[in-house]
Motif scaffolding. Structure first.
Motif, PDB file in Angstrom:
ATOM      1  N   LEU A  41       0.827  -1.208   0.000  1.00  0.00           N
ATOM      2  CA  LEU A  41       0.000   0.000   0.000  1.00  0.00           C
ATOM      3  C   LEU A  41       0.860   1.257   0.000  1.00  0.00           C
ATOM      4  O   LEU A  41       0.548   2.241  -0.674  1.00  0.00           O
ATOM      5  N   PRO A  61      -0.611   2.595   5.801  1.00  0.00           N
ATOM      6  CA  PRO A  61       0.409   1.568   5.564  1.00  0.00           C
ATOM      7  C   PRO A  61       1.429   1.459   6.686  1.00  0.00           C
ATOM      8  O   PRO A  61       1.901   0.361   6.999  1.00  0.00           O
ATOM      9  N   CYS A 119      -8.709   1.360   6.711  1.00  0.00           N
ATOM     10  CA  CYS A 119      -8.761   1.096   5.274  1.00  0.00           C
ATOM     11  C   CYS A 119     -10.124   1.454   4.690  1.00  0.00           C
ATOM     12  O   CYS A 119     -10.212   1.879   3.529  1.00  0.00           O
ATOM     13  N   TYR A 255      -7.662   3.407  -5.678  1.00  0.00           N
ATOM     14  CA  TYR A 255      -7.233   3.224  -4.288  1.00  0.00           C
ATOM     15  C   TYR A 255      -8.342   2.639  -3.421  1.00  0.00           C
ATOM     16  O   TYR A 255      -8.056   1.900  -2.473  1.00  0.00           O
ATOM     17  N   MET A 259      -7.909  -0.528  -1.063  1.00  0.00           N
ATOM     18  CA  MET A 259      -8.186  -0.413   0.369  1.00  0.00           C
ATOM     19  C   MET A 259      -9.231  -1.428   0.825  1.00  0.00           C
ATOM     20  O   MET A 259      -9.114  -2.012   1.906  1.00  0.00           O
TER      21      MET A 259
END
Length: 358
Positions: A41, A61, A119, A255, A259
């Protein structure tokens, strides 16, 4: 009354210890997975960090990397503890270590849950960061000779080509900024000078887009300039020539997918670690009860909490409440008892006379 009370025989305690030893070794692998997910990530975020306004989102991350390393270390140590706890004599060596080990396991298990929730909750912060970052990147798109900005043009072009997007929210965003460098403008041309003078900030604005906005699926050559016409045919041509989606939405979808996948994996790891933590707690309480009974062959009770949730919360609250009372002088039973030195300082008529019976 104990919460989750279970009675274990000697064989069951040994089986529980062996299973927990195996689960702890598996947890070392899951910790490595957490570390790898956090590293992946971080690399994915740093690929497009130039079009993000801040690096605060890197805490996700970093959280996964730190938690993964902690999980590897704690579970590697826990595997040895659980294996030795199958024997009563060996358990005596680890008795004082069991509770700190359980507390550390509970702490990093909570961090795993927090990482999973992060996340899923980072989307709004990511969207704001991309909006501000892309706006600044487009503003400095033309500054190819400025130190620190010379690679922005290449980054934005690669972004628009790779994600098949154009502008921040759409291709019309390029109409509001000067994206052509001044060194490529013919300042001797009256048309160029008039266009710059017509703008309050003296910028050369035009209804055109960079080449990277052109669709590779277009059946004819890309139309980059004079895009503000209202002709229906031209509008249909623009839909085929240019990428219609904004880069903010494209990167946000990219993203978000990453996630969500990482968040689901981390959530499954959290459930697994919670199972290990529960088993270690049962093993600890069962072995401590064996020591109290004094018979290694006897059955013993194990539980998750020795008292009910309400009683546990109440006792912990009282402990916290009474922490500072030991520093209060008012609770000293000898506070009002005069000392011998104090009695000497008092006048003689204040000292009570003692009478003895004859």
């Amino acid at each position: 009354m104990a919460v989750g009370k279970v009675t274990f025989t000697k064989v069951e305690r040994e089986k529980l210890a062996e299973v927990l030893c195996l689960l702890n070794w598996i947890s070392v692998v899951t910790g490595t997975i957490l570390f790898g997910l956090g590293l992946f990530l971080r690399v994915e975020i740093q690929k497009w960090q130039e079009v993000m306004s801040e690096q605060g989102i890197l805490y996700v991350p970093h959280m996964l990397i730190t938690t993964g390393l902690a999980a590897c270390c704690i579970n590697f140590f826990g595997g040895k503890i659980c294996l030795d706890c199958a024997d009563t004599n060996k358990f005596l060596r680890w008795k004082l270590v069991m509770m700190p080990y359980i507390i550390c396991t509970f702490f990093f298990t909570s961090c795993i849950l927090a990482g999973a929730l992060m996340c899923y909750g980072i989307r709004s912060q990511m969207e704001e960061s991309l909006f501000m970052g892309l706006r600044n990147a487009m503003r400095y798109y033309k500054d190819t000779d400025t130190p620190g900005r010379c690679n922005l043009k290449r980054t934005v072009d690669l972004l628009q080509i790779q994600f098949q997007c154009c502008g921040n929210t759409g291709y019309r965003d390029w109409f509001q900024i000067q994206w052509i460098s001044s060194r490529y403008l013919d300042m001797s041309s009256s048309a160029v000078v008039d266009r710059m003078r017509s703008n309050v900030e003296g910028k050369y604005l035009m209804d055109g887009v960079p080449f990277s906005c052109c669709s590779t699926f277009s059946p004819w050559p890309c139309i980059q300039h004079h895009l503000s016409t209202s002709s229906t045919q031209d509008e249909q041509s623009r839909q085929l020539n240019l990428w219609r989606r904004g880069c903010r939405q494209a990167l946000l979808d990219h993203y978000t997918g990453i996630m969500q996948s990482i968040g689901l994996t981390v959530l499954l790891i959290w459930l697994f670690e919670l199972l290990v933590l529960t088993g270690v707690r049962y093993l600890q309480t069962a072995m401590e009860n064996v020591l109290r009974l004094g018979d290694p062959e006897s059955e013993s009770d194990g539980w998750f909490l020795e008292n009910s949730l309400a009683e546990t919360a109440r006792s912990n609250f009282n402990i916290i409440k009474n922490l500072g009372k030991c520093y209060q002088v008012d609770d000293d039973p000898n506070i009002n008892v005069p000392t011998a030195a104090a009695e000497e300082e008092l006048p003689s008529h204040f000292i009570p006379e003692t009478r003895t019976k004859t």
